[in-house]
Design a protein around this motif. Structure first.
Motif, PDB file in Angstrom:
ATOM      1  N   ASN A  15      16.458  13.147 -10.229  1.00 35.94           N
ATOM      2  CA  ASN A  15      17.927  12.798 -10.851  1.00 35.94           C
ATOM      3  C   ASN A  15      18.933  12.786  -9.519  1.00 35.94           C
ATOM      4  O   ASN A  15      19.768  11.794  -9.521  1.00 35.94           O
ATOM      5  CB  ASN A  15      18.144  14.639 -11.475  1.00 35.94           C
ATOM      6  CG  ASN A  15      17.872  14.232 -13.063  1.00 35.94           C
ATOM      7  OD1 ASN A  15      17.237  13.441 -13.453  1.00 35.94           O
ATOM      8  ND2 ASN A  15      18.783  14.899 -13.195  1.00 35.94           N
ATOM      9  N   GLN A  38       8.660  17.109  -5.778  1.00 37.02           N
ATOM     10  CA  GLN A  38      10.172  17.432  -5.534  1.00 37.02           C
ATOM     11  C   GLN A  38      10.006  17.849  -4.615  1.00 37.02           C
ATOM     12  O   GLN A  38      10.148  19.680  -4.815  1.00 37.02           O
ATOM     13  CB  GLN A  38      10.693  17.551  -6.699  1.00 37.02           C
ATOM     14  CG  GLN A  38      11.019  16.405  -7.760  1.00 37.02           C
ATOM     15  CD  GLN A  38      11.742  16.221  -8.830  1.00 37.02           C
ATOM     16  OE1 GLN A  38      12.443  15.381  -9.342  1.00 37.02           O
ATOM     17  NE2 GLN A  38      11.734  17.328  -9.933  1.00 37.02           N
ATOM     18  N   ARG A  40      12.913  19.416  -3.613  1.00 41.34           N
ATOM     19  CA  ARG A  40      14.795  20.170  -4.326  1.00 41.34           C
ATOM     20  C   ARG A  40      14.849  19.687  -6.319  1.00 41.34           C
ATOM     21  O   ARG A  40      15.808  19.500  -6.446  1.00 41.34           O
ATOM     22  CB  ARG A  40      15.813  19.698  -3.430  1.00 41.34           C
ATOM     23  CG  ARG A  40      15.722  20.306  -2.070  1.00 41.34           C
ATOM     24  CD  ARG A  40      17.027  20.752  -1.509  1.00 41.34           C
ATOM     25  NE  ARG A  40      17.919  20.954  -1.793  1.00 41.34           N
ATOM     26  CZ  ARG A  40      19.587  21.317  -1.520  1.00 41.34           C
ATOM     27  NH1 ARG A  40      19.331  20.618  -0.115  1.00 41.34           N
ATOM     28  NH2 ARG A  40      19.926  22.421  -2.060  1.00 41.34           N
ATOM     29  N   ARG A  42      15.684  20.081 -10.200  1.00 41.10           N
ATOM     30  CA  ARG A  42      16.693  21.096 -10.742  1.00 41.10           C
ATOM     31  C   ARG A  42      16.146  21.198 -12.210  1.00 41.10           C
ATOM     32  O   ARG A  42      16.283  20.706 -12.299  1.00 41.10           O
ATOM     33  CB  ARG A  42      18.269  20.026 -10.700  1.00 41.10           C
ATOM     34  CG  ARG A  42      18.603  19.723  -9.198  1.00 41.10           C
ATOM     35  CD  ARG A  42      20.100  19.920  -9.378  1.00 41.10           C
ATOM     36  NE  ARG A  42      20.649  18.495  -9.878  1.00 41.10           N
ATOM     37  CZ  ARG A  42      20.301  17.234  -9.512  1.00 41.10           C
ATOM     38  NH1 ARG A  42      20.411  17.498  -7.580  1.00 41.10           N
ATOM     39  NH2 ARG A  42      20.642  16.728  -9.847  1.00 41.10           N
ATOM     40  N   THR A  44      17.302  22.769 -15.352  1.00 38.97           N
ATOM     41  CA  THR A  44      19.076  24.046 -16.590  1.00 38.97           C
ATOM     42  C   THR A  44      19.557  24.866 -15.696  1.00 38.97           C
ATOM     43  O   THR A  44      19.219  25.605 -15.199  1.00 38.97           O
ATOM     44  CB  THR A  44      18.652  23.974 -17.567  1.00 38.97           C
ATOM     45  OG1 THR A  44      17.899  24.308 -17.932  1.00 38.97           O
ATOM     46  CG2 THR A  44      18.526  22.530 -18.621  1.00 38.97           C
ATOM     47  N   TRP A  49      13.295  23.559 -10.386  1.00 38.51           N
ATOM     48  CA  TRP A  49      12.611  23.670 -11.021  1.00 38.51           C
ATOM     49  C   TRP A  49      11.260  23.340  -9.981  1.00 38.51           C
ATOM     50  O   TRP A  49      11.610  22.144  -9.508  1.00 38.51           O
ATOM     51  CB  TRP A  49      12.404  22.078 -12.010  1.00 38.51           C
ATOM     52  CG  TRP A  49      11.867  21.556 -12.457  1.00 38.51           C
ATOM     53  CD1 TRP A  49      11.047  20.579 -11.954  1.00 38.51           C
ATOM     54  CD2 TRP A  49      11.394  21.748 -13.574  1.00 38.51           C
ATOM     55  NE1 TRP A  49      10.022  20.318 -12.974  1.00 38.51           N
ATOM     56  CE2 TRP A  49       9.885  21.104 -14.374  1.00 38.51           C
ATOM     57  CE3 TRP A  49      11.229  22.837 -14.344  1.00 38.51           C
ATOM     58  CZ2 TRP A  49       8.880  21.601 -15.381  1.00 38.51           C
ATOM     59  CZ3 TRP A  49      10.743  23.398 -15.625  1.00 38.51           C
ATOM     60  CH2 TRP A  49      10.343  22.600 -16.646  1.00 38.51           C
ATOM     61  N   TYR A  57       6.787  14.057 -12.580  1.00 35.75           N
ATOM     62  CA  TYR A  57       9.214  14.389 -12.128  1.00 35.75           C
ATOM     63  C   TYR A  57       9.419  13.091 -12.653  1.00 35.75           C
ATOM     64  O   TYR A  57       9.471  11.816 -11.732  1.00 35.75           O
ATOM     65  CB  TYR A  57       9.250  15.438 -10.949  1.00 35.75           C
ATOM     66  CG  TYR A  57       8.290  15.934 -10.739  1.00 35.75           C
ATOM     67  CD1 TYR A  57       8.589  16.764 -11.566  1.00 35.75           C
ATOM     68  CD2 TYR A  57       6.924  15.649 -10.245  1.00 35.75           C
ATOM     69  CE1 TYR A  57       7.574  17.992 -10.999  1.00 35.75           C
ATOM     70  CE2 TYR A  57       5.821  17.040  -9.576  1.00 35.75           C
ATOM     71  CZ  TYR A  57       6.087  18.023 -10.332  1.00 35.75           C
ATOM     72  OH  TYR A  57       5.912  19.135  -9.973  1.00 35.75           O
ATOM     73  N   SER A  59      13.314  10.159 -14.232  1.00 38.06           N
ATOM     74  CA  SER A  59      14.356  10.275 -14.547  1.00 38.06           C
ATOM     75  C   SER A  59      14.672   9.088 -14.766  1.00 38.06           C
ATOM     76  O   SER A  59      14.237   7.680 -13.566  1.00 38.06           O
ATOM     77  CB  SER A  59      15.402  10.986 -13.356  1.00 38.06           C
ATOM     78  OG  SER A  59      15.152  11.798 -12.839  1.00 38.06           O
ATOM     79  N   VAL A 111      13.377  19.018 -19.637  1.00 40.91           N
ATOM     80  CA  VAL A 111      14.625  18.257 -19.610  1.00 40.91           C
ATOM     81  C   VAL A 111      16.088  18.790 -18.789  1.00 40.91           C
ATOM     82  O   VAL A 111      16.362  19.538 -19.948  1.00 40.91           O
ATOM     83  CB  VAL A 111      14.639  17.827 -21.616  1.00 40.91           C
ATOM     84  CG1 VAL A 111      15.807  16.072 -21.387  1.00 40.91           C
ATOM     85  CG2 VAL A 111      13.050  17.154 -21.898  1.00 40.91           C
ATOM     86  N   GLY A 130      16.581  13.114 -16.724  1.00 38.73           N
ATOM     87  CA  GLY A 130      15.162  14.042 -16.072  1.00 38.73           C
ATOM     88  C   GLY A 130      14.134  14.684 -16.717  1.00 38.73           C
ATOM     89  O   GLY A 130      15.562  15.335 -17.309  1.00 38.73           O
ATOM     90  N   LEU A 131      13.105  14.514 -16.705  1.00 38.29           N
ATOM     91  CA  LEU A 131      11.963  15.022 -17.465  1.00 38.29           C
ATOM     92  C   LEU A 131      11.124  15.762 -16.359  1.00 38.29           C
ATOM     93  O   LEU A 131      10.241  14.819 -15.649  1.00 38.29           O
ATOM     94  CB  LEU A 131      11.501  14.035 -18.632  1.00 38.29           C
ATOM     95  CG  LEU A 131      12.300  13.222 -19.061  1.00 38.29           C
ATOM     96  CD1 LEU A 131      11.445  12.220 -20.137  1.00 38.29           C
ATOM     97  CD2 LEU A 131      12.706  14.162 -20.119  1.00 38.29           C
ATOM     98  N   GLY A 132      10.680  16.406 -16.936  1.00 37.07           N
ATOM     99  CA  GLY A 132       9.382  17.126 -15.268  1.00 37.07           C
ATOM    100  C   GLY A 132       7.969  18.105 -16.385  1.00 37.07           C
ATOM    101  O   GLY A 132       8.818  18.796 -17.603  1.00 37.07           O
TER     102      GLY A 132
HETATM  103  C1  BTN Z   1      14.485  22.831 -17.291  1.00 36.93           C
HETATM  104  O1  BTN Z   1      15.023  23.539 -16.785  1.00 36.93           O
HETATM  105  O2  BTN Z   1      13.972  22.802 -17.972  1.00 36.93           O
HETATM  106  C2  BTN Z   1      15.280  21.149 -16.806  1.00 36.93           C
HETATM  107  C3  BTN Z   1      14.482  21.007 -15.851  1.00 36.93           C
HETATM  108  C4  BTN Z   1      14.560  19.378 -15.025  1.00 36.93           C
HETATM  109  C5  BTN Z   1      13.443  18.948 -14.292  1.00 36.93           C
HETATM  110  C6  BTN Z   1      13.219  17.132 -14.003  1.00 36.93           C
HETATM  111  S1  BTN Z   1      11.993  16.598 -13.215  1.00 36.93           S
HETATM  112  C7  BTN Z   1      12.719  15.267 -12.651  1.00 36.93           C
HETATM  113  C8  BTN Z   1      14.566  15.251 -12.557  1.00 36.93           C
HETATM  114  N1  BTN Z   1      14.384  15.667 -11.513  1.00 36.93           N
HETATM  115  C9  BTN Z   1      15.009  17.379 -11.413  1.00 36.93           C
HETATM  116  O3  BTN Z   1      15.915  17.877 -10.298  1.00 36.93           O
HETATM  117  N2  BTN Z   1      15.146  17.395 -12.185  1.00 36.93           N
HETATM  118  C10 BTN Z   1      14.799  16.452 -14.104  1.00 36.93           C
END
Ligand code: BTN
Length: 250
Positions: A15, A38, A40, A42, A44, A49, A57, A59, A111, A130-132
């Motif tokens: 992201n 990753q 760092r 992130r 929610t 994350w 990972y 975006s 997400v 962003g999707l993890g």
């Molecule tokens: C959650 O807290 O459930 C959301 C997690 C989202 C993680 C993805 S990984 C790709 C993108 N880059 C990040 O730093 N976070 C999102």
């Protein structure tokens, strides 16, 4: 719909890479950032994350002339990871608003849709979605919550296969979000863990109780109210929902 693909072995946050390119004027709608790890990542609500090897990972930059409705990109991303899981033979559901969970309730993907300096009166409206996804191994538990991966739930696909499938699904769901938001909301509701159940919805300082019976782009969540003076349908915008949980036994 998906355009240039930027691939990294390790990166701080996909992201963040997307936002850095946007700030430099070097990113456009449909640009994708993918990493194998990753440092760092992130999540929610300001959470980290955890992003070790074995996960996916990814975006995508989303820029539209029309302001997307609340939660639209989160729903598109959730449906894309749900499609990925189902395509790999894994039974899964979406836990409102942004978690992909296994049949046993363990989290397999998350997400995160983010925007910066968003001005409703100033298009284009730019988001990074962003999707993890935990594809291979998984730590078993993160912050006291059970965590699983697609492989642990029986999927046989590898990381490259997961990436290719996710890109395909994401492209389809982003297109659906733009062309058929009613269908997208309906699809999201159809695979949501709390759908058609008695729920408690935190709206500001209040808790609203009812049966969650529908989800629409314009009116939001439809709650069927019964008793305590309030009956009929009550509509709540996703933008006002701080938390939503099922209150009946599953
Ligand atoms: C959650 O807290 O459930 C959301 C997690 C989202 C993680 C993805 S990984 C790709 C993108 N880059 C990040 O730093 N976070 C999102």
């Amino acid at each position: 719909m998906l355009r240039r693909l930027h691939r990294f072995d390790a990166v701080d946050s996909t992201n963040e890479r997307a936002f850095a390119d946007l700030a430099a004027g070097a990113a456009e709608h449909g640009d994708v950032y993918v990493a194998r790890r990753q440092t760092r990542g992130r999540g929610t609500r300001g959470r980290a994350w955890v992003s070790p090897e074995g996960g996916l990972y990814l975006s995508v930059v989303l820029a539209t002339e029309v302001l997307p409705g609340p939660g639209l990109w989160t729903m598109a991303g959730g449906l894309a990871v749900h499609d990925l899981a189902r395509g790999a033979g894994v039974r899964a559901a979406l836990d409102w608003p942004n978690d992909l969970v296994s049949a046993g309730g363990a989290k397999m993907a998350g997400v995160l849709a983010e925007s910066r300096d968003l001005r409703p009166d100033r298009p284009p409206h730019v988001f990074v979605l962003g999707l993890g996804v935990n594809v291979m191994g998984s730590p078993g538990e993160v912050q006291g919550r059970p965590v699983s991966s697609l492989a642990q739930e029986g999927a046989t696909l590898d990381l490259d296969g997961a990436e290719a499938a996710l890109l395909l699904r994401l492209g389809e769901r982003v297109t659906q979000a733009m062309e058929d938001p009613v269908g997208l909301h309906r699809a999201f509701f159809g695979v949501c863990l709390q759908a058609e159940r008695e729920v408690e919805v935190e709206v500001g300082e209040h808790v609203v109780r009812g049966r969650w019976v529908g989800l629409e782009p314009r009116r939001g969540l439809a709650l069927e109210m019964a008793g305590e003076g309030a009956t009929g349908l009550r509509w709540i915008s996703p933008a006002h929902v701080r938390a939503l949980r099922a209150s009946d036994a599953s």
